[in-house]
Design an enzyme around this catalytic site. Structure first.
Site, PDB file in Angstrom:
ATOM      1  N   HIS A  71      32.201  38.463  31.974  1.00 12.25           N
ATOM      2  CA  HIS A  71      33.120  38.974  31.113  1.00 12.25           C
ATOM      3  C   HIS A  71      32.496  39.216  29.591  1.00 12.25           C
ATOM      4  O   HIS A  71      31.406  38.598  29.455  1.00 12.25           O
ATOM      5  CB  HIS A  71      34.343  37.918  31.011  1.00 12.25           C
ATOM      6  CG  HIS A  71      35.357  37.750  32.297  1.00 12.25           C
ATOM      7  ND1 HIS A  71      36.275  36.817  32.298  1.00 12.25           N
ATOM      8  CD2 HIS A  71      35.246  38.745  33.410  1.00 12.25           C
ATOM      9  CE1 HIS A  71      36.729  36.879  33.407  1.00 12.25           C
ATOM     10  NE2 HIS A  71      36.128  38.089  34.011  1.00 12.25           N
ATOM     11  N   HIS A  73      32.191  43.149  38.025  1.00  9.93           N
ATOM     12  CA  HIS A  73      31.486  42.032  38.344  1.00  9.93           C
ATOM     13  C   HIS A  73      30.597  42.317  39.160  1.00  9.93           C
ATOM     14  O   HIS A  73      29.547  41.621  39.357  1.00  9.93           O
ATOM     15  CB  HIS A  73      32.543  41.177  38.943  1.00  9.93           C
ATOM     16  CG  HIS A  73      33.267  40.096  37.884  1.00  9.93           C
ATOM     17  ND1 HIS A  73      32.806  39.424  36.941  1.00  9.93           N
ATOM     18  CD2 HIS A  73      34.668  39.687  37.822  1.00  9.93           C
ATOM     19  CE1 HIS A  73      33.711  38.521  36.240  1.00  9.93           C
ATOM     20  NE2 HIS A  73      34.896  38.905  36.662  1.00  9.93           N
ATOM     21  N   ASP A  98      43.405  41.521  29.732  1.00 10.04           N
ATOM     22  CA  ASP A  98      43.232  40.145  29.779  1.00 10.04           C
ATOM     23  C   ASP A  98      41.861  39.787  28.898  1.00 10.04           C
ATOM     24  O   ASP A  98      42.013  38.756  28.168  1.00 10.04           O
ATOM     25  CB  ASP A  98      43.205  39.288  30.675  1.00 10.04           C
ATOM     26  CG  ASP A  98      42.566  39.825  31.889  1.00 10.04           C
ATOM     27  OD1 ASP A  98      41.599  41.020  31.881  1.00 10.04           O
ATOM     28  OD2 ASP A  98      42.588  39.207  33.140  1.00 10.04           O
ATOM     29  N   SER A 112      40.340  34.874  33.463  1.00  7.96           N
ATOM     30  CA  SER A 112      41.652  35.586  33.234  1.00  7.96           C
ATOM     31  C   SER A 112      42.905  34.384  33.245  1.00  7.96           C
ATOM     32  O   SER A 112      44.087  34.689  32.936  1.00  7.96           O
ATOM     33  CB  SER A 112      41.738  36.377  34.535  1.00  7.96           C
ATOM     34  OG  SER A 112      40.893  37.361  34.527  1.00  7.96           O
ATOM     35  N   PHE A 152      49.531  42.983  51.055  1.00  8.01           N
ATOM     36  CA  PHE A 152      48.890  44.305  51.988  1.00  8.01           C
ATOM     37  C   PHE A 152      47.425  43.848  52.231  1.00  8.01           C
ATOM     38  O   PHE A 152      46.873  44.766  53.050  1.00  8.01           O
ATOM     39  CB  PHE A 152      48.975  45.435  51.322  1.00  8.01           C
ATOM     40  CG  PHE A 152      50.446  45.699  50.778  1.00  8.01           C
ATOM     41  CD1 PHE A 152      51.388  46.239  51.732  1.00  8.01           C
ATOM     42  CD2 PHE A 152      51.005  45.546  49.405  1.00  8.01           C
ATOM     43  CE1 PHE A 152      52.576  46.619  51.528  1.00  8.01           C
ATOM     44  CE2 PHE A 152      52.262  45.721  49.246  1.00  8.01           C
ATOM     45  CZ  PHE A 152      53.055  46.450  50.218  1.00  8.01           C
ATOM     46  N   GLU A 203      49.484  44.454  37.546  1.00  9.37           N
ATOM     47  CA  GLU A 203      48.378  44.207  37.164  1.00  9.37           C
ATOM     48  C   GLU A 203      47.415  44.962  38.023  1.00  9.37           C
ATOM     49  O   GLU A 203      47.630  45.130  39.168  1.00  9.37           O
ATOM     50  CB  GLU A 203      47.881  42.528  37.527  1.00  9.37           C
ATOM     51  CG  GLU A 203      46.190  42.572  36.897  1.00  9.37           C
ATOM     52  CD  GLU A 203      45.551  41.436  37.982  1.00  9.37           C
ATOM     53  OE1 GLU A 203      44.647  40.923  37.486  1.00  9.37           O
ATOM     54  OE2 GLU A 203      46.129  41.203  39.007  1.00  9.37           O
TER      55      GLU A 203
END
Length: 497
Positions: A456, A340, A377, A113, A287, A331
């Site tokens: 990925h 993952h 991405d 990324s 957050f 994003e």
């Protein structure tokens, strides 16, 4: 003809002059930069003179083509009256312009990324693991990055007087959001606690510091996401009883409020909801100590977290106050993390929420002056297979067109969704899934190759666009061309043509 040529040369010189004042030569001299800039310039036609006052770029981290397909079916199967889910469209899949994007890094066939978002944010492809520095930098080496820093879309937008915002459900210092505002030879330098001695000696700053301590005229107007621990001292405990990481004693949340005009910091949904966008010009929201919760788990968060849609809507309220326009980058970071983990349901739920956020952006902006782009991405080794009948639950076991449960050569059923590698890999005999709830949010899809974390993938991803400049989105493109589409559509002054 001579007058026209003189005008073109004059225009070019003005553009180049503005360019040299903002962008370093290591960026504009890069063949990645020059070739992609030329491609965008060549595609711009006399019939398309509309410019974008505003740009919103949505990035679904890890949202490859198979993820889009599965997410649209998953969403569709939850809608009343839907025939089976397959005929559904995610909100942005209805945009008029679509392209395929190549994602490789300069040193990796299958990318990460940091390198991919660097390409999008700067117009220059670079190595895996580095944040908006050129490929001449050595990963993890501060000194090598000096003089190789690249200007980003955020830098250019701020220089033009636009308001800027970055939103993520991952840590706001994580690779994808970080590449929009920071320069670092190592994506993991999120806090000063992560800096090695070499980086400290050569005066590299951590990513959190770079985000908050930008020059006042170049400050972000909105920064919302997770990663609170990188912003507060290790001696401080946050509202969720988790300690900070910073060793330098800085409280960057306080620095944000103290250094910027009409600034506010919030850490939970109640404080976020209470923010008056009309009187707040700079909003920092962190957050979670680390990443924000998956959309499927958000309701269970201790402090309460706003959704991606809510963060997008609030950001727009703040950014739209600038008559000159704005650049907002959003994003959905946890699509990637779900994959993952070999956990399709959480990944798909976050992809659907990204679609909801895009829908909210479309409904709350003027289509004649706002370019909205949706991309990823990179992709994941995520598959849809097995000949299930139409309408078969996308998270379920495969049933054929005859309605019967399909079985593999071992006599056991299997799911439509799976992974080439990952933590759900089968070693030895496969588990019998006949009585397993494969639609449970904790179910881990079976995989072929055993790995601690699914990887990925290297195939192309998609780019969807609507609004002024969307006509430039066509064909198969290098990833760094996305920068130049935004740059030209919004006239940020960073392209020589």
């Amino acid at each position: 003809m001579k007058n026209r040529l003189a005008a073109l040369i004059s225009c070019s010189l003005v553009t180049m002059a503005a360019n040299s004042a903002v962008l370093p030569s290591v960026q504009t001299d890069s063949h990645w930069y020059k070739e992609s800039a030329q491609r965008v310039s060549d595609k711009a036609t006399l019939e398309s003179k509309a410019k974008a006052k505003n740009v919103i770029l949505f990035v679904g981290d890890g949202m490859g083509i198979s993820t889009l397909t599965a997410a649209r079916i998953y969403q569709g199967q939850q809608l009343a009256g839907n025939q089976g889910g397959e005929e559904n469209f995610l909100s942005f899949e209805k945009f008029d312009h679509t392209a395929l994007i190549k994602t490789y890094n300069t040193n990796q066939q299958t990318p990460d990324s940091a390198g991919t978002m660097t390409a999008i944010a700067t117009g220059v492809k670079s190595k895996a693991g580095v944040i908006s520095v050129s490929e001449q930098s050595l990963r993890g080496n501060c000194l090598s990055s000096k003089g190789n820093e690249l200007a980003t879309l955020v830098d250019l937008a701020n220089a033009k007087g636009l308001s800027t915002g970055v939103v993520s459900t991952a840590r706001i210092t994580h690779a994808t959001p970080a590449a929009t505002y920071a320069n670092s030879p190592e994506r993991d330098w999120e806090s000063d606690a992560n800096l090695p001695a070499e980086a400290v000696a050569n005066e590299c700053k951590d990513i959190a510091y770079q985000m908050v301590m930008r020059d006042k005229d170049n400050a972000l107007s909105v920064a919302l996401g997770g990663g609170r621990r990188a912003f507060i001292p290790e001696t401080v405990t946050d509202g969720e009883n988790k300690k900070g990481q910073r060793k330098d004693g800085l409280d960057l949340t306080k620095a944000w409020v103290d250094n910027l005009d009409n600034a506010a910091y919030v850490w939970n949904s109640a404080e976020f909801d209470a923010i008056d966008a009309g009187t707040t010009d700079h909003l920092l929201g962190l957050f979670n100590s680390s990443h924000m919760e998956y959309e499927a788990d958000r309701a269970d968060d201790v402090g309460g977290e706003p959704s991606l849609t809510e963060m997008t809507a609030k950001s727009l309220e703040i950014l739209q106050k600038n008559d000159k326009g704005y650049l907002l980058i959003v994003e959905s970071g946890r699509i990637d993390h779900g994959h993952h983990a070999g956990n399709a349901k959480r990944a798909l739920a976050d992809a659907v929420e990204l679609s909801n956020a895009v829908k909210a952006a479309v409904e709350n902006t003027n289509p004649e002056e706002t370019l909205i782009l949706v991309t990823a991405d990179h992709s994941h080794v995520f598959t849809i297979a097995g000949y299930p009948k139409r309408g078969n639950p996308i998270l379920g076991l495969v049933h054929g067109v005859d309605g019967n449960l399909s079985t593999a050569l071992d006599g056991k059923p299997y799911t439509t969704l799976g992974y080439t590698n990952g933590p759900g890999a089968v070693v030895g005999n496969r588990d019998d899934l006949t009585s397993v709830d494969t639609q449970d949010k904790d179910f881990m899809q079976q995989a072929l190759i055993p790995m601690g974390s699914e990887t990925h993938a290297g195939e192309d991803i998609s780019l969807h666009a609507t609004g002024p400049g969307a006509n430039l989105v066509q064909g198969v493109m290098e990833q760094n061309v996305i920068f130049h589409i935004i740059n030209q559509a919004q006239e940020l002054g960073g392209t020589k043509y």
